[in-house]
Design an enzyme around this catalytic site. Structure first.
Site, PDB file in Angstrom:
ATOM      1  N   LYS A 118      10.042  69.796  42.203  1.00  0.00           N
ATOM      2  CA  LYS A 118      11.478  70.685  41.966  1.00  0.00           C
ATOM      3  C   LYS A 118      12.659  69.933  42.152  1.00  0.00           C
ATOM      4  CE  LYS A 118      12.464  74.890  40.009  1.00  0.00           C
ATOM      5  NZ  LYS A 118      11.307  75.544  38.777  1.00  0.00           N
ATOM      6  N   THR A 137       6.257  74.771  40.527  1.00  0.00           N
ATOM      7  CA  THR A 137       7.660  74.340  41.163  1.00  0.00           C
ATOM      8  C   THR A 137       8.495  75.435  41.368  1.00  0.00           C
ATOM      9  OG1 THR A 137       8.426  74.171  38.744  1.00  0.00           O
ATOM     10  CG2 THR A 137       7.374  72.370  39.820  1.00  0.00           C
ATOM     11  N   ASP A 138       8.379  76.608  40.828  1.00  0.00           N
ATOM     12  CA  ASP A 138       8.834  77.980  41.120  1.00  0.00           C
ATOM     13  C   ASP A 138       8.730  78.234  42.494  1.00  0.00           C
ATOM     14  OD1 ASP A 138      10.792  80.181  39.858  1.00  0.00           O
ATOM     15  OD2 ASP A 138       8.918  81.183  40.883  1.00  0.00           O
ATOM     16  N   PHE A 187      38.619  35.785  47.051  1.00  0.00           N
ATOM     17  CA  PHE A 187      37.474  35.764  46.643  1.00  0.00           C
ATOM     18  C   PHE A 187      37.700  34.227  45.874  1.00  0.00           C
ATOM     19  CE2 PHE A 187      34.290  35.922  43.039  1.00  0.00           C
ATOM     20  CZ  PHE A 187      33.145  35.561  43.881  1.00  0.00           C
ATOM     21  N   ARG A 227      43.459  40.188  47.140  1.00  0.00           N
ATOM     22  CA  ARG A 227      43.116  40.920  45.688  1.00  0.00           C
ATOM     23  C   ARG A 227      43.025  42.443  46.573  1.00  0.00           C
ATOM     24  NH1 ARG A 227      36.830  39.876  43.973  1.00  0.00           N
ATOM     25  NH2 ARG A 227      36.056  40.212  46.327  1.00  0.00           N
ATOM     26  N   GLN A 274      30.182  40.684  49.532  1.00  0.00           N
ATOM     27  CA  GLN A 274      29.031  40.324  50.402  1.00  0.00           C
ATOM     28  C   GLN A 274      29.018  40.309  51.945  1.00  0.00           C
ATOM     29  OE1 GLN A 274      29.579  39.070  47.370  1.00  0.00           O
ATOM     30  NE2 GLN A 274      28.106  38.597  46.301  1.00  0.00           N
ATOM     31  N   ASN A 312      31.731  46.664  42.874  1.00  0.00           N
ATOM     32  CA  ASN A 312      33.104  46.316  43.143  1.00  0.00           C
ATOM     33  C   ASN A 312      33.991  47.250  42.146  1.00  0.00           C
ATOM     34  OD1 ASN A 312      35.445  44.971  43.576  1.00  0.00           O
ATOM     35  ND2 ASN A 312      34.306  42.752  43.469  1.00  0.00           N
ATOM     36  N   HIS A 368      36.636  47.108  40.352  1.00  0.00           N
ATOM     37  CA  HIS A 368      37.791  46.580  40.087  1.00  0.00           C
ATOM     38  C   HIS A 368      39.049  47.172  40.025  1.00  0.00           C
ATOM     39  CE1 HIS A 368      34.683  43.288  39.978  1.00  0.00           C
ATOM     40  NE2 HIS A 368      33.825  44.024  38.971  1.00  0.00           N
TER      41      HIS A 368
END
Lengths: 301, 301, 301, 301
Positions: free
Chosen positions: C12, C57-58, C160, C177, C220, C246, C248
């Site tokens: 569930k 599942t109940d 970068f 950046r 990284q 990332n 951007h």
């Protein structure tokens, strides 16, 4: 006291509902989401916490299920009318009931080419919607139908030129671009006894066919042609509002890689998006419904 | 130093792409979202910020567009294979490339009953997906196809009885309930040259038809029958994983309102939901593909 | 028979739960979403529809509520352990229970500067998550903690450069950046009796502070420094996985409008996005936890 | 011709924007999403595809970035005013410009207890919003501020009794329930030169504190008290609209398991939900702003 309550309303939203109707072995399936909103003599609840006029939103939910059981659910419009009238006629403190119904679409699974009696497959995001407002005073009833989230795209037959060029303009003019949008249409129905599902089908077809065939000089122009076609297709409709976001497909610049992109490779983007809106109404000075008449037809190819 | 990098990978996700292919006046439309993930000799970037082996994720995006332009995009599987092999063959530092492609489905608008040459309407949430992993060493290629978000519902033909009853159990047993799910299927393809779209169509049909016709004693049982039918339908498929959430439709208790609810009115719910998973593989001890053989067929009506 | 069931599991998902714990006038609030998944002797349900081993599942949902009532809910980890052990110890057919708990964070509303006793305000999307797997055989217990959707952004201190430049490269190198990401961290906990909330707080602080102070030569590299700091901060953690998309922020080209954009105006984008993943584990060859030692510290400003 | 265009408007939505403002080492971060909508002399584009009056939505996007660069972005309200006036003053065909700005909130990461100069952490879903409409004729300017998606919950101090009991009612009355909502507030500002951020902070505090301290007999009553407190807190505000969905926490019935649930364990639900709306305006017959006067104060604890 420095403040006053100038307007109030309350209700229950997203009352979801599945109705199964059995015709022998063949079952019909209807799935709706219902919103109830009431306005009326409810100020005491806001001002003093006196809830004696308040219909609990939990009771609204119960009511929707009871009405769905005891009454046919043939279309969003007809069920919304039934629910709206229930609230205005049952509770004297309710001056106005606004009911919105959104129907999710299911199609029958085909087994060996034949539609199944009781198994269904989802038809996507497209929804058949209706909003009904019933005013107790004068029994004024306003009924709208609509389609939401109907996604369409054409790969050609769309230009965009001749717009304002000034210091804020960088977009190049084009005689051939992709035109993609998610149609959002709402129409007002003059007759509360119309065949609402038939109206829906006629308008949906008119919108799709016109989108496909219309040679577009602007999203605005195609929107208007589509609205006009919808009015042509369904005499019960008095006016229609179309909202058509421009879901841009941007041409990828492949020149840095030594390639020509001849309208082949695009980036679909969600944001930002253009947003074009138009309200078109039947012109009462000339209500003849000449199919395909006028300028629009001339612009078809 | 107290830490070491035990695994790393990086890439670009959601590179969205529209490709238009022209056959005279008739245009084909393909819309994809591509994810690229690379593993290999990239540890220096993590450890010292030396990026000399790093292929910028922006360049991955460019690469996807260049490859889409210069190569046919016939199916998610074939395009994913092409992109994966590009990365492993172009960059010696790439040991493994994993490419996931998700295709949104569009159908042609019909005008006067005929499919249009260049205008399309969205087919809903259903997606054709593929994940391809290419290992440089040994040129090992793993190809999967799949369908995601395929919504189905049947209004009868589903039981649930005989499960564990203990102090945590309140659910009543039932011989007739609604069965609704969103099929999520992933299959492994033994042959990298298979007709992937044909596999997709065959499996999709097998899944839908079996869902419709199978008399269900448990979601688990129907899942297995569907998986078996998919293996039957497409010999190129070696194994299949099915994930089928139980999207419950709960019977509304109308007794407080003096009404009998004879499986007519339900509440569709999104949460909580059951979640049933099964992996089924072709049994190599007996690879005869006797269509409709065995227990499953007996359970069909 | 041409097919065999190679793996199965069911459960569930999205069992949502609010627990209020009263300490006189001061109330504590805990909101969780719990997923239960069981593997074991359930094949008969798939193969023949025999549900005699199936825990509905109940009933799983009921169990979660009963356990939340009768046991403290101090942390996602401790509750997940309790629920997992319940299923493996109660049902002999359960070979493995996997429980995932996701906690939404609430803070106290301040009134006149003082935290309120019983009124709370949402803390955003950030979630404290845990997954616990309990194998009946050998009582093997695997406990992870984690944080999901922790949104961070720095306006400078991110470069970068020096990445692969080839025919697919158009991205310009940059010494400055914006670096924005949504941190997704999962850590393995060696000790099933750890102070899980304290671990969470220590790791969260280490992640945020390192993100803020680390001068980044690559996403990284910052990811690795953050992972290392997390291991430094919490000795009970054996390894950590970080996923950092990332997100951007693209510099807007304002030259067409006669303006210089000196890293002032950017477009935040959701797609496509980079996706950086690293697994970092404590190096058992040298388990000294010299705070701030090694290369990472040297890179701090 | 059977149709006429009764209203039209168009624009660009979701123009997302990050602005970094540098004060030496300390950077300020602003993130907005801007919607532009123009109405005016654009009918020719709809009727004939003549775009000579059309400002391309792409140019609107460019304009937003140019204005963000060349003008301070101090608050959603002030930037929306600037953008609106730009469009009405630059293009004579624009009769009305409606600008909506939604600001995502970021807080500074604390390192060693001190707010960082340039690193930020997301503050959740809450947004500071503003809509400004500028009519060219008469230079009429309508400015609203607002907060959206401000999630709050109190574990006690909320009753609901004395409402209509009829055949549709099953909800039991309660003297103690959880009250959870997502506050959506919009206020009109009489003065286009107000300190908008200060208004926002004052109103936000008033809403939160009143929600926390008010003993609630109905969501309606608390809504009104909150609106009144907002008007009290900020004299520049003329009226306020509050929308407060009742995000129900349903008491779990634990009796089947032999347990008493004394308001400890609840299920948070998203749908259906109550929906309470109120518009409250400053009463001009008595504009004295006696803080804490009147009925509301008496209801505080």
């Amino acid at each position: 006291m420095p403040a006053k309550l100038s307007f109030n309303a309350y209700g229950k939203s997203k009352v979801r509902l599945t109705k199964v109707t059995r015709h022998g072995k063949r079952h019909d399936l209807t799935e709706l989401s219902v919103d109830v909103q009431l306005a009326g003599d409810f100020a005491d609840s806001y001002l003093t916490g006196d809830n004696s006029n308040v219909v609990a939103t939990d009771s609204m939910k119960n009511t929707v299920y009871v009405l769905a059981k005891s009454h046919p659910v043939d279309s969003p419009e007809s069920f919304a009318i039934h629910v709206a009238k229930h609230f205005t006629s049952t509770y004297k403190q309710v001056e106005q009931a606004t009911i919105t119904v959104e129907q999710t679409r299911w199609g029958r699974i085909k087994v060996g080419g034949k539609p199944h009696t009781h198994a269904f497959v989802g038809c996507g995001n497209e929804k058949h919607v209706s909003t009904v407002t019933h005013d107790r005073a004068g029994s004024k009833l306003l009924v709208t139908g609509g389609v939401a989230d109907l996604l369409v795209l054409k790969t050609t037959g769309s230009e965009f030129r001749g717009y304002v060029r000034d210091e804020y303009t960088t977009l190049p003019e084009t005689k051939d671009r992709i035109f993609a949008t998610s149609i959002d249409a709402t129409w007002t129905l003059g007759d509360a006894d119309a065949d609402f599902n038939n109206c829906y089908d006629l308008i949906r077809t008119a919108l799709l066919e016109t989108f496909a065939d219309h040679h577009s000089l602007a999203v605005q122009q195609t929107l208007y042609a589509m609205a006009e076609a919808a009015l042509d297709a369904c005499p019960e409709v008095e006016s229609i509002r179309l909202g058509m976001p421009n879901k841009h497909r941007l041409l990828v610049d492949l020149k840095p890689f030594g390639l020509q992109n001849q309208n082949e490779i695009f980036v679909p983007t969600d944001e930002p998006h253009g947003n074009i809106i138009g309200y078109v109404e039947r012109d009462r000075r000339d209500t003849s419904k000449r199919k395909g008449s006028g300028k629009r037809a001339g612009r078809r190819r």
